[in-house]
Design an enzyme around this catalytic site. Structure first.
Site, PDB file in Angstrom:
ATOM      1  N   TYR A 192     -17.017  15.982 -15.419  1.00 31.44           N
ATOM      2  CA  TYR A 192     -17.397  14.566 -15.464  1.00 31.44           C
ATOM      3  C   TYR A 192     -18.476  14.302 -14.402  1.00 31.44           C
ATOM      4  CZ  TYR A 192     -16.844   9.513 -15.065  1.00 31.44           C
ATOM      5  OH  TYR A 192     -17.061   8.167 -15.014  1.00 31.44           O
ATOM      6  N   ARG A 229       0.855  -1.194   0.000  1.00 25.66           N
ATOM      7  CA  ARG A 229       0.000   0.000   0.000  1.00 25.66           C
ATOM      8  C   ARG A 229       0.889   1.242   0.000  1.00 25.66           C
ATOM      9  NH1 ARG A 229      -1.437   1.853   4.628  1.00 25.66           N
ATOM     10  NH2 ARG A 229      -2.134  -0.135   5.470  1.00 25.66           N
ATOM     11  N   ASP A 256      -8.063  18.495 -14.304  1.00 21.29           N
ATOM     12  CA  ASP A 256      -8.325  17.159 -14.842  1.00 21.29           C
ATOM     13  C   ASP A 256      -7.907  17.175 -16.312  1.00 21.29           C
ATOM     14  OD1 ASP A 256      -9.463  14.873 -16.028  1.00 21.29           O
ATOM     15  OD2 ASP A 256     -11.162  14.838 -14.640  1.00 21.29           O
ATOM     16  N   LYS A 258      -8.792   5.965 -19.426  1.00 20.75           N
ATOM     17  CA  LYS A 258      -9.120   6.470 -20.747  1.00 20.75           C
ATOM     18  C   LYS A 258      -7.895   6.397 -21.668  1.00 20.75           C
ATOM     19  CE  LYS A 258     -12.890   7.122 -18.461  1.00 20.75           C
ATOM     20  NZ  LYS A 258     -13.294   8.392 -17.861  1.00 20.75           N
TER      21      LYS A 258
HETATM   22  C1  LIG Z   1     -13.803   8.791 -16.579  1.00 19.48           C
HETATM   23  C2  LIG Z   1     -13.432  10.117 -16.066  1.00 19.48           C
HETATM   24  C3  LIG Z   1     -13.194  10.316 -14.702  1.00 19.48           C
HETATM   25  C4  LIG Z   1     -13.365   9.214 -13.683  1.00 19.48           C
HETATM   26  O1  LIG Z   1     -12.405   8.201 -13.854  1.00 19.48           O
HETATM   27  P1  LIG Z   1     -12.643   6.635 -13.498  1.00 19.48           P
HETATM   28  O2  LIG Z   1     -11.359   6.014 -13.935  1.00 19.48           O
HETATM   29  O3  LIG Z   1     -13.834   6.187 -14.263  1.00 19.48           O
HETATM   30  O4  LIG Z   1     -12.867   6.561 -12.028  1.00 19.48           O
HETATM   31  C5  LIG Z   1     -12.812  11.578 -14.288  1.00 19.48           C
HETATM   32  N1  LIG Z   1     -12.675  12.598 -15.169  1.00 19.48           N
HETATM   33  C6  LIG Z   1     -12.907  12.443 -16.484  1.00 19.48           C
HETATM   34  C7  LIG Z   1     -12.735  13.600 -17.404  1.00 19.48           C
HETATM   35  C8  LIG Z   1     -13.284  11.204 -16.978  1.00 19.48           C
HETATM   36  O5  LIG Z   1     -13.525  11.058 -18.283  1.00 19.48           O
END
Ligand SMILES: *Cc1c(COP(=O)(O)O)cnc(C)c1O
Length: 377
Positions: free
Chosen positions: A98, A46, A170, A195
């Protein structure tokens, strides 16, 4: 180092013990100590794991940060970063973030005493107006999901730092291949690595890079205390996925440009949202602060019936949540990714029932366009 070289050569190369070119998967929870407290740098997975460490050094270098951190999902990364705040603190945040980010702030962090004001950050004066004496952070998503609105990160960082706020960005949509928020003044950059970074629809994970050693220490404390870390196998999949990030992003963008132009010229399409189009309000800004426009396109066909017709007729666009992988995906934000945002608020934002979102993959553009053409006819 140029970007396509960097994604191959940044971070840690292979394994010093065996000469293995691929970073090994250290599938272990604990580590032998020669004497009490005498370790080779790891004592419990961890707190640290060599495969995860290779990934963390890699994201640090790709994002030009002081330290990198890996998490079990994008939401785990976002939540861990928000845990840097205290009860009573206030956050200013992009309004069409998101859906999961909206939900965790509105339903979880609010309950813990952290409040937020959602504003259209693509107009910097909205940020300024939303700041109160309690504001401690500014959180941006740019380009946004699903309307691809663009916020000026440098301008936002000036406002944030004038008011002593932490700037969090983000960077999931742009990826570190196209955009470097830390270079533009952000303090923390984060990703859903599920992604583009993973890129193959086979892993859920999150990544963060920070601009200072002080933030690195604070975030490490949260990461180790809360423990929302990925396992070594998932960390390895990300290190592997990143190697082709450059090739994938180049192809994705080439395809997306052609598809956006095709959609813009199509009589059944009411509106196309893609920062690469000159008609997009954020086009010039996106061209200035990023080196590419990415592969996400949204377009409005006016009503749910037309949406359903398109969904049932496309072959190469798989109906699925998520984005950023080698295969093209199609989704309806109002019914899927953004369903957790109340309908009146969705309509206000432009996330209508007629809106379709495409995550353009790396197939041949001609096949993708022919597919959309027959679906729209
Ligand atoms: C998918 C997404 C998230 C969340 O991520 P997860 O891996 O699904 O927890 C946050 N921000 C954006 C822009 C996303 O496309």
């Amino acid at each position: 180092m140029r970007p396509k070289t960097q994604v191959i050569h940044a971070g840690i190369f292979g394994d010093e013990f065996t000469g293995s070119v691929s970073v090994p998967i250290y599938q272990t929870s604990t580590y032998k100590q020669e004497a009490v407290g005498k370790t080779k740098g790891y004592d419990y997975s961890r707190s640290g794991n060599p495969t995860r460490h290779a990934l963390e050094v890699l994201i640090q270098e790709l994002e030009h940060g002081k330290a990198g951190f890996a998490f079990g999902s994008g939401m785990a990364a976002i939540s861990s970063v928000l845990m840097l705040l205290n009860s009573g603190d206030h956050l200013v945040i992009t309004d069409d973030v998101y859906g999961g980010t909206f939900r965790v702030i509105d339903k979880v962090f609010k309950r813990l005493g952290i409040s937020a004001t959602f504003v259209d950050t693509s107009a910097p004066e909205n940020i300024e107006k939303a700041i109160t004496a309690k504001t401690k952070a500014l959180y941006l998503e740019t380009p946004t999901n699903p309307l691809l609105k663009v916020t000026d990160i440098r301008e936002a960082s000036k406002i944030a730092h004038q008011h002593g706020l932490l700037l969090i960005v983000d960077n999931t949509f742009a990826t570190p291949y196209w955009q470097h928020p830390l270079d533009l003044g952000a303090d923390i950059v984060l990703h859903s690595a599920t992604k583009y970074i993973g890129g193959h629809s086979d892993v859920v994970a999150g990544l963060v890079a920070v601009a200072s050693n002080e933030l690195a220490e604070r975030l490490y404390f949260v990461q180790n205390s809360v423990g929302a870390v990925p396992g070594p196998q998932d960390a390895w999949l990300l290190v592997r996925g990143i190697k082709t990030l450059g090739l994938r992003m180049e192809q994705v963008e080439k395809n997306a440009n052609q598809i956006a132009k095709f959609l813009e010229a199509h009589p059944k399409v009411k509106k196309v949202y893609y920062p690469g189009l000159e008609s997009h309000p954020g086009h010039n800004l996106a061209a200035k602060q990023a080196s590419g426009f990415g592969g996400m396109i949204s377009f409005d066909v006016g009503d749910e019936k037309t949406v359903n017709q398109i969904l049932s007729k496309t072959h190469f666009f798989t109906l699925a949540e998520s984005l950023g992988a080698v295969e093209s995906l199609i989704s309806v934000p109002a019914k899927m990714t953004h369903a957790s945002i109340p309908k009146p608020r969705r309509d206000e934002l432009g996330i209508t029932d007629g809106l379709i979102r495409l995550s353009v993959g790396i197939e041949d553009a001609e096949d993708l366009i022919e597919d959309l053409e027959q679906a729209l006819s």
